[in-house]
Design a protein around this motif. Sequence first.
Motif, PDB file in Angstrom:
ATOM      1  N   VAL A 216      -1.280 -44.019  87.386  1.00  0.00           N
ATOM      2  CA  VAL A 216      -3.024 -44.029  87.154  1.00  0.00           C
ATOM      3  C   VAL A 216      -3.201 -45.253  88.127  1.00  0.00           C
ATOM      4  O   VAL A 216      -4.324 -45.352  88.559  1.00  0.00           O
ATOM      5  CB  VAL A 216      -3.083 -43.629  85.778  1.00  0.00           C
TER       6      VAL A 216
ATOM      7  N   LEU B  41      -8.601 -46.369  94.897  1.00  0.00           N
ATOM      8  CA  LEU B  41      -9.897 -45.753  94.629  1.00  0.00           C
ATOM      9  C   LEU B  41     -10.892 -46.893  94.813  1.00  0.00           C
ATOM     10  O   LEU B  41     -12.087 -47.044  94.714  1.00  0.00           O
ATOM     11  CB  LEU B  41     -10.373 -44.884  93.481  1.00  0.00           C
TER      12      LEU B  41
ATOM     13  N   PHE C  83     -11.013 -49.571  92.223  1.00  0.00           N
ATOM     14  CA  PHE C  83     -11.264 -50.069  91.070  1.00  0.00           C
ATOM     15  C   PHE C  83     -10.142 -51.425  90.818  1.00  0.00           C
ATOM     16  O   PHE C  83      -9.049 -51.320  91.149  1.00  0.00           O
ATOM     17  CB  PHE C  83     -11.038 -49.379  90.008  1.00  0.00           C
ATOM     18  N   ASP C  84     -10.766 -52.556  90.159  1.00  0.00           N
ATOM     19  CA  ASP C  84      -9.965 -53.711  89.771  1.00  0.00           C
ATOM     20  C   ASP C  84      -9.349 -53.623  88.445  1.00  0.00           C
ATOM     21  O   ASP C  84     -10.138 -53.916  87.487  1.00  0.00           O
ATOM     22  CB  ASP C  84     -10.953 -55.039  89.841  1.00  0.00           C
ATOM     23  N   VAL C  85      -8.416 -53.019  88.258  1.00  0.00           N
ATOM     24  CA  VAL C  85      -7.807 -52.733  87.082  1.00  0.00           C
ATOM     25  C   VAL C  85      -6.451 -53.259  86.941  1.00  0.00           C
ATOM     26  O   VAL C  85      -5.750 -53.442  87.796  1.00  0.00           O
ATOM     27  CB  VAL C  85      -7.579 -51.306  86.681  1.00  0.00           C
ATOM     28  N   GLY C  86      -6.016 -53.714  85.758  1.00  0.00           N
ATOM     29  CA  GLY C  86      -4.676 -54.491  85.610  1.00  0.00           C
ATOM     30  C   GLY C  86      -3.778 -53.265  84.693  1.00  0.00           C
ATOM     31  O   GLY C  86      -3.745 -52.192  85.414  1.00  0.00           O
ATOM     32  N   ARG C  87      -3.112 -53.722  83.841  1.00  0.00           N
ATOM     33  CA  ARG C  87      -1.999 -52.562  82.982  1.00  0.00           C
ATOM     34  C   ARG C  87      -2.714 -51.496  82.626  1.00  0.00           C
ATOM     35  O   ARG C  87      -3.844 -51.580  81.921  1.00  0.00           O
ATOM     36  CB  ARG C  87      -1.145 -53.340  82.121  1.00  0.00           C
ATOM     37  N   ILE C  88      -2.010 -50.321  82.894  1.00  0.00           N
ATOM     38  CA  ILE C  88      -2.673 -48.990  82.256  1.00  0.00           C
ATOM     39  C   ILE C  88      -1.637 -48.333  81.614  1.00  0.00           C
ATOM     40  O   ILE C  88      -0.402 -48.130  81.996  1.00  0.00           O
ATOM     41  CB  ILE C  88      -3.025 -48.237  83.437  1.00  0.00           C
ATOM     42  N   ARG C  89      -1.958 -47.662  80.290  1.00  0.00           N
ATOM     43  CA  ARG C  89      -0.920 -47.103  79.410  1.00  0.00           C
ATOM     44  C   ARG C  89      -1.441 -45.730  79.203  1.00  0.00           C
ATOM     45  O   ARG C  89      -2.622 -45.474  78.758  1.00  0.00           O
ATOM     46  CB  ARG C  89      -0.546 -47.840  78.167  1.00  0.00           C
ATOM     47  N   VAL C  90      -0.562 -44.645  79.421  1.00  0.00           N
ATOM     48  CA  VAL C  90      -1.211 -43.417  79.199  1.00  0.00           C
ATOM     49  C   VAL C  90      -0.401 -42.679  77.809  1.00  0.00           C
ATOM     50  O   VAL C  90       0.860 -42.930  77.757  1.00  0.00           O
ATOM     51  CB  VAL C  90      -0.955 -42.435  80.418  1.00  0.00           C
ATOM     52  N   GLY C  91      -0.968 -42.428  76.965  1.00  0.00           N
ATOM     53  CA  GLY C  91      -0.477 -41.617  75.721  1.00  0.00           C
ATOM     54  C   GLY C  91      -1.184 -40.416  75.413  1.00  0.00           C
ATOM     55  O   GLY C  91      -1.966 -39.758  76.377  1.00  0.00           O
TER      56      GLY C  91
ATOM     57  N   SER D 245      -3.575 -45.277  91.799  1.00  0.00           N
ATOM     58  CA  SER D 245      -4.445 -44.331  92.249  1.00  0.00           C
ATOM     59  C   SER D 245      -5.800 -45.001  92.029  1.00  0.00           C
ATOM     60  O   SER D 245      -6.721 -44.697  92.788  1.00  0.00           O
ATOM     61  CB  SER D 245      -4.472 -43.008  91.307  1.00  0.00           C
ATOM     62  N   LEU D 246      -6.082 -45.575  90.840  1.00  0.00           N
ATOM     63  CA  LEU D 246      -7.259 -46.348  90.644  1.00  0.00           C
ATOM     64  C   LEU D 246      -7.317 -47.343  91.694  1.00  0.00           C
ATOM     65  O   LEU D 246      -8.577 -47.798  92.125  1.00  0.00           O
ATOM     66  CB  LEU D 246      -7.276 -46.698  89.318  1.00  0.00           C
TER      67      LEU D 246
END
Lengths: 80, 80
Positions: free
Chosen positions: B21, B28, B30-38, B24-25
């Motif tokens: 994710v 696209l 986007f300026d994002v750091g760590r992402i966790r999906v639950g 992909s972001l």
Amino acid sequence: MRATVLVRPKDGILDPQGDAVRGSLQKLGFDVGRIRVGRVVDIELAAGDSAFAREQVERMCSELLANPLIESVEIRLDVE
Amino acid sequence: MRATVLVRPKDGILDPQGDAVRGSLQKLGFDVGRIRVGRVVDIELAAGDSAFAREQVERMCSELLANPLIESVEIRLDVE
């Protein structure tokens, strides 16, 4: 800043995963009603401004994280 | 009574879905750091007592909803 996005199946949309969890919990002896299963996405954001961060996360949802036809989205921002 | 259970990968546990994710972001823009999906699990409970309901949901987590070795659990109770 951290955002927590909850993505859930909308009311009226079938949720086979939730139904399966319900069946399993009932077999284990728990007294539960409807169960819905969705996703939680925790996002670390570079943005320091809350309004801008929310607008960014809303765009992430519509562009990647959720299908607006069948899923609803709840966004929470935690300012650190 | 309704319970909302958030199940997330523990710190230090690999989360390939979150990494995907994130990639992909970033593609696209986007300026994002760590992402966790639950997962988020919404449960309708017959129990009327908050303490009993919480104890029931904790048992559901350890018996079915989460793997305590690799996942952490956050429980919220909404009294209706």
